[in-house]
Design a protein around this motif. Structure first.
Motif, PDB file in Angstrom:
ATOM      1  N   ALA A  12      48.085  76.199  40.518  1.00 41.79           N
ATOM      2  CA  ALA A  12      49.356  75.488  40.347  1.00 41.79           C
ATOM      3  C   ALA A  12      50.547  76.331  40.808  1.00 41.79           C
ATOM      4  N   THR A  13      50.429  77.653  40.749  1.00 41.14           N
ATOM      5  CA  THR A  13      51.531  78.516  41.187  1.00 41.14           C
ATOM      6  C   THR A  13      51.742  78.442  42.697  1.00 41.14           C
ATOM      7  N   SER A  21      40.381  75.927  33.478  1.00 42.39           N
ATOM      8  CA  SER A  21      41.819  75.753  33.285  1.00 42.39           C
ATOM      9  C   SER A  21      42.611  76.952  33.810  1.00 42.39           C
ATOM     10  N   SER A  66      59.072  69.583  41.886  1.00 42.37           N
ATOM     11  CA  SER A  66      58.646  69.680  40.496  1.00 42.37           C
ATOM     12  C   SER A  66      57.529  70.711  40.335  1.00 42.37           C
ATOM     13  N   THR A  67      57.483  71.295  39.154  1.00 43.31           N
ATOM     14  CA  THR A  67      56.470  72.286  38.846  1.00 43.31           C
ATOM     15  C   THR A  67      55.191  71.573  38.433  1.00 43.31           C
ATOM     16  N   LEU A  68      54.087  71.988  39.011  1.00 45.30           N
ATOM     17  CA  LEU A  68      52.780  71.431  38.664  1.00 45.30           C
ATOM     18  C   LEU A  68      52.107  72.325  37.633  1.00 45.30           C
ATOM     19  N   THR A  69      51.265  71.714  36.822  1.00 50.04           N
ATOM     20  CA  THR A  69      50.540  72.450  35.784  1.00 50.04           C
ATOM     21  C   THR A  69      49.037  72.356  36.027  1.00 50.04           C
ATOM     22  N   ALA A  70      48.292  73.146  35.266  1.00 54.80           N
ATOM     23  CA  ALA A  70      46.824  73.075  35.321  1.00 54.80           C
ATOM     24  C   ALA A  70      46.364  71.665  34.969  1.00 54.80           C
ATOM     25  N   ALA A  71      47.013  71.026  34.003  1.00 53.65           N
ATOM     26  CA  ALA A  71      46.639  69.663  33.614  1.00 53.65           C
ATOM     27  C   ALA A  71      46.851  68.671  34.760  1.00 53.65           C
ATOM     28  N   ASP A  72      47.939  68.848  35.530  1.00 53.27           N
ATOM     29  CA  ASP A  72      48.178  67.988  36.694  1.00 53.27           C
ATOM     30  C   ASP A  72      47.034  68.127  37.696  1.00 53.27           C
ATOM     31  N   HIS A  90      52.924  72.344  45.284  1.00 49.91           N
ATOM     32  CA  HIS A  90      54.059  71.466  45.018  1.00 49.91           C
ATOM     33  C   HIS A  90      53.781  70.098  45.652  1.00 49.91           C
ATOM     34  N   GLY A 101      45.490  76.847  36.617  1.00 51.38           N
ATOM     35  CA  GLY A 101      46.817  77.407  36.373  1.00 51.38           C
ATOM     36  C   GLY A 101      47.258  78.322  37.509  1.00 51.38           C
TER      37      GLY A 101
END
Length: 158
Positions: free
Chosen positions: A27-28, A20, A2-8, A31, A24
């Protein structure tokens, strides 16, 4: 995967308070992984190119000692960070680690994170500061554990 986000990532204790935009970028390079109990995650002195934020489960940090074999230095669980050697030359693990229960963690690509830090020195400084604090904590824990092993408690007096 799954793709993670800055919020995760903002929910992770180690990364709390980071910008933030930095989250971000991180997050790239991240995983979620599932690691079964008993699996060796890190082998001391091997190439270090990853780190993990533990979300569930437990990890034992260990060290090979002459005449004593592998000694557990510290155990930790959710909210902890596993691995700092990816950030510091020569990028070799200084300790080993094994999952002592089934583990869920966010795994980061250390090579990519080093590149992101080279491009953005503010991100590099922030991560270096956070990981340096972690290194100090881990080395203090290792020192205490090794002292405890060297000087066992005296037997109680009748």
């Amino acid at each position: 995967m799954s793709t993670l986000t800055a919020a995760d990532l903002a929910r992770e204790p180690f990364l709390r308070g980071m910008r933030s935009a930095d989250l971000g970028r991180l997050a790239t390079a991240a995983h979620v992984v599932e690691i079964p109990a008993g699996r060796r995650i890190i082998a001391e002195s091997e190439s270090a190119e990853r780190f993990w934020l533990v979300q569930a489960g437990a990890v034992a940090l260990d060290l090979r000692m002459p005449d004593r074999g592998t000694v557990v230095v510290e155990t930790f669980g959710p909210g902890s960070v596993l691995g700092w050697s990816w950030l510091f030359r020569p990028y070799r693990w200084r300790f080993g680690a094994v999952a002592i229960s089934d583990l869920t963690a966010i795994e980061f690509d250390g090579r990519l994170i080093r590149t992101l830090c080279a491009v953005d020195p503010a991100l590099g400084y922030e991560l270096t500061r956070r990981f340096t604090e972690l290194v100090i904590e881990r080395l203090q824990a290792a020192q205490i554990r090794l002292l405890e092993m060297s000087y066992p408690e005296p037997a109680p007096q009748p």
